[in-house]
Design a protein around this motif. Structure first.
Motif, mmCIF file in Angstrom:
data_model
loop_
_atom_site.group_PDB
_atom_site.id
_atom_site.type_symbol
_atom_site.label_atom_id
_atom_site.label_comp_id
_atom_site.label_asym_id
_atom_site.label_seq_id
_atom_site.Cartn_x
_atom_site.Cartn_y
_atom_site.Cartn_z
ATOM 1 N N ASN A 137 1.196 -1.330 -0.034
ATOM 2 C CA ASN A 137 0.040 0.087 -0.059
ATOM 3 C C ASN A 137 0.862 1.290 -0.013
ATOM 4 N N ALA A 138 0.452 2.493 -0.626
ATOM 5 C CA ALA A 138 1.174 3.561 -0.645
ATOM 6 C C ALA A 138 0.556 4.698 0.306
ATOM 7 N N PHE A 139 1.652 5.383 0.975
ATOM 8 C CA PHE A 139 1.212 6.509 1.619
ATOM 9 C C PHE A 139 2.118 7.628 1.306
ATOM 10 N N LEU A 140 1.458 9.055 1.376
ATOM 11 C CA LEU A 140 2.052 10.191 1.018
ATOM 12 C C LEU A 140 2.472 11.111 2.316
ATOM 13 N N PRO A 141 3.651 11.187 2.636
ATOM 14 C CA PRO A 141 3.751 12.034 3.849
ATOM 15 C C PRO A 141 3.252 13.510 3.611
#
Length: 130
Positions: free
Chosen positions: A16-20
């Motif tokens: 899964n991808a998360f953007l700071p």
């Protein structure tokens, strides 16, 4: 565009991808709960090492030709020492070095870190996780 390409490869691998919210050297985070993997990713347009990433468990995503690689920065730094890159003025004076056209030897050393559908991704302990 490159961020979307690498995130898409990660999604295909089960991440899964998360953007700071704040960019302090991490462009995005890839996480696989099933595998217990977390990758703090800095996206580069070429093979790049930088003092500011040392010792922070940051993974560098970079293309060589048509292939993407996802590699721990500190492993790249070890390769840089082995290939004499840390003896260059760029590294000594500015603490940064990038290689727009890596040698065949450097590409071969990066090969285990190719990142894409069906490619491996090494765990924190260095073991290959498919």
């Amino acid at each position: 565009m490159n961020r979307n390409a690498v995130i898409s490869l990660g999604l295909a691998r089960g991440f899964n991808a998360f953007l700071p919210v704040y960019d302090d050297g991490i462009d995005f985070i890839l996480h696989s709960e099933a595998e217990g993997l977390l990758r703090k990713v800095q996206l580069k347009s070429r093979w790049t090492i930088d003092h500011k990433y040392t010792g922070r468990d940051i993974w560098i995503a970079f293309p060589i030709q048509a292939e993407w690689y996802l590699m721990p920065h500190d492993t790249m730094l070890e390769l840089a020492r082995r290939f004499g890159i840390t003896d260059t003025g760029s590294w000594r004076d500015r603490g940064i070095y990038s290689k727009p056209r890596p040698s065949k030897e450097l590409i071969a050393a990066c090969a285990p870190w190719q990142f894409g559908p069906g490619r491996c991704c090494r765990g924190r302990d260095g073991t290959v996780r498919n």
